[in-house]
Design an enzyme around this catalytic site. Sequence first.
Site, PDB file in Angstrom:
ATOM      1  N   ARG A 131       0.837  -1.193   0.000  1.00  0.00           N
ATOM      2  CA  ARG A 131       0.000   0.000   0.000  1.00  0.00           C
ATOM      3  C   ARG A 131       0.874   1.246   0.000  1.00  0.00           C
ATOM      4  O   ARG A 131       2.020   1.213   0.444  1.00  0.00           O
ATOM      5  CB  ARG A 131      -0.918   0.043   1.233  1.00  0.00           C
ATOM      6  CG  ARG A 131      -1.902  -1.100   1.350  1.00  0.00           C
ATOM      7  CD  ARG A 131      -2.777  -0.941   2.568  1.00  0.00           C
ATOM      8  NE  ARG A 131      -2.006  -0.944   3.813  1.00  0.00           N
ATOM      9  CZ  ARG A 131      -2.513  -0.696   5.013  1.00  0.00           C
ATOM     10  NH1 ARG A 131      -3.797  -0.406   5.140  1.00  0.00           N
ATOM     11  NH2 ARG A 131      -1.756  -0.728   6.095  1.00  0.00           N
ATOM     12  N   THR A 186       2.958  -6.154   5.782  1.00  0.00           N
ATOM     13  CA  THR A 186       3.314  -7.284   4.930  1.00  0.00           C
ATOM     14  C   THR A 186       4.367  -8.142   5.624  1.00  0.00           C
ATOM     15  O   THR A 186       4.302  -9.370   5.615  1.00  0.00           O
ATOM     16  CB  THR A 186       3.842  -6.788   3.579  1.00  0.00           C
ATOM     17  OG1 THR A 186       2.847  -5.947   2.980  1.00  0.00           O
ATOM     18  CG2 THR A 186       4.136  -7.957   2.656  1.00  0.00           C
ATOM     19  N   SER A 242      14.117   2.287   5.074  1.00  0.00           N
ATOM     20  CA  SER A 242      13.701   3.636   5.475  1.00  0.00           C
ATOM     21  C   SER A 242      12.440   3.611   6.322  1.00  0.00           C
ATOM     22  O   SER A 242      12.241   4.491   7.171  1.00  0.00           O
ATOM     23  CB  SER A 242      13.485   4.507   4.234  1.00  0.00           C
ATOM     24  OG  SER A 242      12.468   3.978   3.393  1.00  0.00           O
ATOM     25  N   ASP A 243      11.572   2.612   6.113  1.00  0.00           N
ATOM     26  CA  ASP A 243      10.366   2.514   6.935  1.00  0.00           C
ATOM     27  C   ASP A 243      10.712   2.167   8.378  1.00  0.00           C
ATOM     28  O   ASP A 243      10.152   2.734   9.326  1.00  0.00           O
ATOM     29  CB  ASP A 243       9.386   1.501   6.348  1.00  0.00           C
ATOM     30  CG  ASP A 243       9.987   0.117   6.122  1.00  0.00           C
ATOM     31  OD1 ASP A 243      11.241  -0.025   6.124  1.00  0.00           O
ATOM     32  OD2 ASP A 243       9.201  -0.838   5.943  1.00  0.00           O
ATOM     33  N   ARG A 244      11.662   1.253   8.561  1.00  0.00           N
ATOM     34  CA  ARG A 244      12.097   0.899   9.917  1.00  0.00           C
ATOM     35  C   ARG A 244      12.756   2.092  10.598  1.00  0.00           C
ATOM     36  O   ARG A 244      12.532   2.341  11.791  1.00  0.00           O
ATOM     37  CB  ARG A 244      13.048  -0.296   9.876  1.00  0.00           C
ATOM     38  CG  ARG A 244      12.393  -1.590   9.420  1.00  0.00           C
ATOM     39  CD  ARG A 244      13.406  -2.692   9.181  1.00  0.00           C
ATOM     40  NE  ARG A 244      13.983  -3.202  10.423  1.00  0.00           N
ATOM     41  CZ  ARG A 244      15.019  -4.037  10.478  1.00  0.00           C
ATOM     42  NH1 ARG A 244      15.608  -4.421   9.344  1.00  0.00           N
ATOM     43  NH2 ARG A 244      15.465  -4.469  11.637  1.00  0.00           N
TER      44      ARG A 244
END
Length: 238
Positions: free
Chosen positions: A12, A121, A97-99
């Site tokens: 998403r 996910t 980068s999300d972490r």
Amino acid sequence: MKRLLIDAGNTRIKHALAEGGQRQPVRTLPGGAELRFDAPCYDGVEQVWVSNVAGAEVGRQIEAACAARCWKPHFIVSQRAQCGVSNGYERAARLGSDRWAALIAAWHQAGRACLVVNSGTATTIDALSDQGEFLGGLILPGMELMQRSLTAATAQLQEVGGGYARFPRNTADALFSGAIQASCGAIQRQHELLGELAAPVLLGGGAAGLLQPYLHLPVQMMDNPVLQGLLLIAQESA
């Protein structure tokens, strides 16, 4: 300053406007949907900050959508230190980068040793020390992926939509409960290894609500931690 924050994940794309340090409601697009920012609500955006773990093609789509408004997006990369968090990864820039954004959001919320769990996910379970140092973390399949991988690879495990049971007595419940127990077991094991009994578990992501009732730990829910981390990074960079 008016900013647009974009979290491009594996399945998403979520985005939100932020102004004066306050984030507005989050909008979600499924993977593959056209990304457009031509609505009047996007007028006046001065900066665009992006976490993209969905690959180069999604990155190009984001750049194209921004170019239509003459915006130049800032794609964040994990740093050795930023917003009070130091990065203990062997190669700092290789941390997703999300972490990284979620770790920054968690440190801003907790300000102490904690586990940062983002369940989408994939489920990531990352540890922060009392000094804001990222100690390392785990990546395991998310709830849906864990169940789907079994139904896809095993001829007789095709049931979906089960519920939780301590000792499941049908296949659908066995699949769902197995994913719950595996995820919660990994979280509880990492919490033990952190060695801080009172350390909070900051829990976010699409499956957070599924996991929270079965975690017998001091849980704090996080609202869109990647977007929140992007906002903090943008504010520090101003």
